[in-house]
Each structure stands twice: as structure tokens, then as C-alpha cells.
Design an enzyme around this catalytic site. Structure first.
Site, PDB file in Angstrom:
ATOM      1  CG  MET A  30      -1.894  -1.183   1.162  1.00 39.66           C
ATOM      2  SD  MET A  30      -3.393  -0.923   2.106  1.00 39.66           S
ATOM      3  CE  MET A  30      -2.730  -0.769   3.744  1.00 39.66           C
ATOM      4  CG  HIS A  34       8.530   0.189   6.266  1.00 37.34           C
ATOM      5  ND1 HIS A  34       8.749  -1.163   6.271  1.00 37.34           N
ATOM      6  CD2 HIS A  34       7.207   0.358   6.542  1.00 37.34           C
ATOM      7  CE1 HIS A  34       7.632  -1.794   6.561  1.00 37.34           C
ATOM      8  NE2 HIS A  34       6.664  -0.899   6.723  1.00 37.34           N
ATOM      9  N   GLY A  36      10.977  -2.950   5.731  1.00 30.11           N
ATOM     10  CA  GLY A  36      10.185  -4.193   5.772  1.00 30.11           C
ATOM     11  C   GLY A  36       9.703  -4.543   4.365  1.00 30.11           C
ATOM     12  CG  HIS A  37       6.778  -2.043   2.426  1.00 29.90           C
ATOM     13  ND1 HIS A  37       6.772  -0.933   3.233  1.00 29.90           N
ATOM     14  CD2 HIS A  37       5.506  -2.513   2.438  1.00 29.90           C
ATOM     15  CE1 HIS A  37       5.549  -0.733   3.694  1.00 29.90           C
ATOM     16  NE2 HIS A  37       4.756  -1.682   3.238  1.00 29.90           N
ATOM     17  CD  GLN A  61      -6.257  -3.601   2.719  1.00 26.09           C
ATOM     18  OE1 GLN A  61      -6.204  -4.103   1.600  1.00 26.09           O
ATOM     19  NE2 GLN A  61      -5.242  -3.689   3.564  1.00 26.09           N
TER      20      GLN A  61
HETATM   21  P1  AMP Z   1       1.351  -2.911   3.470  1.00 23.83           P
HETATM   22  O1  AMP Z   1       1.893  -1.865   2.557  1.00 23.83           O
HETATM   23  O2  AMP Z   1       1.235  -2.472   4.888  1.00 23.83           O
HETATM   24  O3  AMP Z   1       0.101  -3.564   2.923  1.00 23.83           O
HETATM   25  O4  AMP Z   1       2.442  -4.052   3.500  1.00 23.83           O
HETATM   26  C1  AMP Z   1       2.861  -4.689   2.311  1.00 23.83           C
HETATM   27  C2  AMP Z   1       3.603  -5.949   2.675  1.00 23.83           C
HETATM   28  O5  AMP Z   1       4.742  -5.627   3.470  1.00 23.83           O
HETATM   29  C3  AMP Z   1       2.738  -6.906   3.527  1.00 23.83           C
HETATM   30  O6  AMP Z   1       2.949  -8.231   3.063  1.00 23.83           O
HETATM   31  C4  AMP Z   1       3.283  -6.705   4.907  1.00 23.83           C
HETATM   32  O7  AMP Z   1       3.122  -7.845   5.736  1.00 23.83           O
HETATM   33  C5  AMP Z   1       4.757  -6.449   4.624  1.00 23.83           C
HETATM   34  N1  AMP Z   1       5.396  -5.772   5.751  1.00 23.83           N
HETATM   35  C6  AMP Z   1       4.933  -4.686   6.423  1.00 23.83           C
HETATM   36  N2  AMP Z   1       5.752  -4.378   7.449  1.00 23.83           N
HETATM   37  C7  AMP Z   1       6.756  -5.297   7.436  1.00 23.83           C
HETATM   38  C8  AMP Z   1       7.908  -5.538   8.246  1.00 23.83           C
HETATM   39  N3  AMP Z   1       8.205  -4.759   9.281  1.00 23.83           N
HETATM   40  N4  AMP Z   1       8.698  -6.584   7.937  1.00 23.83           N
HETATM   41  C9  AMP Z   1       8.402  -7.403   6.867  1.00 23.83           C
HETATM   42  N5  AMP Z   1       7.339  -7.221   6.064  1.00 23.83           N
HETATM   43  C10 AMP Z   1       6.515  -6.204   6.350  1.00 23.83           C
END
Ligand code: AMP
Length: 283
Positions: A30, A34, A36-37, A61
Site C-alpha cells: 500500500m 520502509h 520491511g517492504h 479493507q
Molecule cells: P502494506 O503496505 O502495509 O500492505 O504491506 C505490504 C507488505 O509488506 C505486507 O505483506 C506486509 O506484511 C509487509 N510488511 C509490512 N511491514 C513489514 C515488516 N516490518 N517486515 C516485513 N514485512 C513487512
């Protein structure tokens, strides 16, 4: 790197690659990216011939309009981070085209969606199910990468792909954390420095549970101790702390070292809702 907004361009571009030996990886996000992504994206780039990253803040969602409206949007920053990872395609669906009509069909995860996050965010997983199904049909990847940070989402998507025979492999990637232990999240941008210090309690509670379990403490006692830590942390509002079985998400009350267990936590700091989990798996 090619930025694609229309469904027809996505389809025609990707069709040029389709062959038995060509591996396509996909990372749905989304935005407000960072590390994590980026760990998901780097893994996909490493494991595939080509990678598609999508950026789409999926309105279906969100059960809360202000949460949707305040979701951070930093597209230019995101695009340069994605480019540095060596990604070939970024798909940024146009909402009007993507949801030309509000879907009538829904993805019902049954009891799995009524627990944990599903209990507190009505309709959240149904919205996730729709957007991920649509994206998987459009991109048709060999592997799709999800973060274990959103453990319930990962487990539900894995189940959906098995039940509905999506051909892709669903790959879970470990959570990336700050040095304080705080799991990286786009929502952390809304926290002050003091708020981030308070928010480290989520991971502290989880790591304490892990230590206690490995030292032989019973699961109920370890959970109670962690709940107490949350209660004495001023500025933190615990929403839930639950130990679950990862196949049906039901609560468990005992743990044997070496078995599989997840402990999930959610709570609020400075009005921002944060989640984290401890996922213990057999070695
Ligand atoms: P989002 O943009 O929040 O929908 O996240 C996109 C993807 O990044 C999802 O699969 C999340 O689980 C993953 N994600 C978000 N935060 C982290 C993190 N700290 N470590 C690893 N993956 C993450």
C-alpha cells in the site's frame, strides 16, 4: 523500471514474458515503503527473473474512513526506493478502473476472519481477499511475497490460494524491526519519537514471552506477565494479546518447546493502531 497504471498495459506487458522457464515475482503493497517492504522486494528480485511491485491503498479493507484518509502517501519516494532494488515493473492501479463497480462477490474466510484482527476490523479481511485475488489474477505471478508481520493476513492468503487453486506460491518473509525491536510499519510515521519508544512495548512483551517459554514457564503465566508489562506501560492501550494455533487460529493454552505457536498482539499508541507477533516454528 516501467510504471504501469492501466490493466490493459499490465496484461500486455506481462504477456511478453510468459513462458515455462520465466519466473515472475510479485509484491503487493500500500506504499509508504520502509525496509520491511524492501526486504520482500529484494527477496523477490533475487528469486525471480522479473518482479512486479504494486502500490494501492485498497479502500475495501479499511473499516474506518479517517484511517484510510490519513494513510501516508509518498509516491515519488516509494518509486525511487523500488527502482534502487532493481524492480522491473510497478503497478499503480487507477481506483476508478480497478473497482469500476463495487465487487458483488466476496471472499469469506469463515471463522479465520472473525478472530484477532478480524474481530476488531470489521470487513478488513474480506477487503484484503478481494484486492489480493484481483491482483493475483492480473499479475499471475509464480511467487507472491507477504510479510509475517501481518501473520493473520499471510495465513488467510495462503489458505485462499490453496482453496481457490491459485497457481502461485505464497512466500512469508520475516519481520524487519528497528533496533528497539519495534516492527517497521507505515503507521510508525504517525508516531512521535516518544511514541516510538512506548510502541517498543509490543515487541518487548513478545520477546519476553519467548524467553519465558524457552525457560520452561507455562504459556498462561508468560501471557499474564506480558499483559502486566503492557498495563504498566503508560501511553499504551492493549487491544489483544493471544496465543494461537496457526492452522485454525484458535486459542491455545500450552506450549511444548519445538512446536509451532504464534502469539499476536495489537494496541494503540498516540491513537495509532499497531500489531506485531511472535511466530515460533519447529527448527
Ligand atoms: P502494506 O503496505 O502495509 O500492505 O504491506 C505490504 C507488505 O509488506 C505486507 O505483506 C506486509 O506484511 C509487509 N510488511 C509490512 N511491514 C513489514 C515488516 N516490518 N517486515 C516485513 N514485512 C513487512
Amino acid at each position: 523500471m516501467q510504471t504501469i497504471e492501466s490493466i490493459s498495459e499490465l496484461r500486455s506487458t506481462l504477456s511478453n514474458h510468459r513462458s515455462d522457464s520465466f519466473q515472475l515475482g510479485f509484491v503487493p503493497t500500500m506504499g509508504a515503503l520502509h525496509e520491511g517492504h524492501l526486504s520482500l522486494i529484494r527477496r523477490s528480485v533475487k528469486e525471480n527473473d522479473s518482479t512486479v511491485v504494486s502500490i494501492f491503498v485498497n479502500p475495501l479493507q479499511f473499516d474506518n474512513v479517517s484511517d484510510l484518509e490519513s494513510y501516508p502517501k509518498v509516491l515519488e519516494e516509494d518509486l525511487s526506493l523500488i527502482k534502487e532494488c532493481g524492480v522491473d515493473y510497478v503497478f499503480i492501479p487507477d481506483e476508478e478502473e480497478f473497482y469500476r463497480e463495487k465487487p458483488l462477490v466476496s471472499v469469506n474466510f469463515g471463522a479465520l476472519a472473525s478472530r484477532l484482527e478480524g474481530k476488531f476490523r470489521k470487513g478488513h479481511f474480506e477487503g484484503v481477499g478481494i484486492v489480493v485475488s484481483k491482483l493475483l489474477h492480473l499479475v499471475d505471478p509464480d511467487g507472491v511475497y507477504f510479510g509475517l508481520k501481518d501473520l493473520q493476513q499471510y495465513l488467510l492468503i495462503k489458505r485462499m490460494c490453496a482453496d481457490l487453486s491459485f497457481r502461485c506460491e505464497v512466500i512469508g518473509v520475516d519481520t524487519v524491526r528497528e533496533s528497539s525491536g519495534l516492527a517497521l510499519s507505515s503507521r510508525n510515521r504517525r508516531l512521535s519519537d516518544g511514541g516510538k519508544e512506548i510502541a517498543a512495548v509490543l515487541s518487548k512483551a513478545l520477546f519476553q514471552i519467548e524467553d519465558d517459554l524457552l525457560n520452561g514457564m507455562s504459556l498462561p503465566l508468560a501471557l499474564t506477565k506480558a499483559q502486566e508489562l503492557c498495563q504498566i506501560t503508560s501511553g499504551f492501550d492493549l487491544e489483544y494479546l493471544e496465543a494461537i494455533n496457526t492452522s485454525d487460529l484458535s486459542n491455545v493454552d500450552n506450549y511444548e518447546i519445538g512446536s509451532e505457536l504464534a502469539v499476536c498482539i495489537a494496541g494503540y499508541v498516540e491513537g495509532v493502531r499497531l500489531i506485531d507477533n511472535l511466530y515460533l516454528r519447529p527448527k
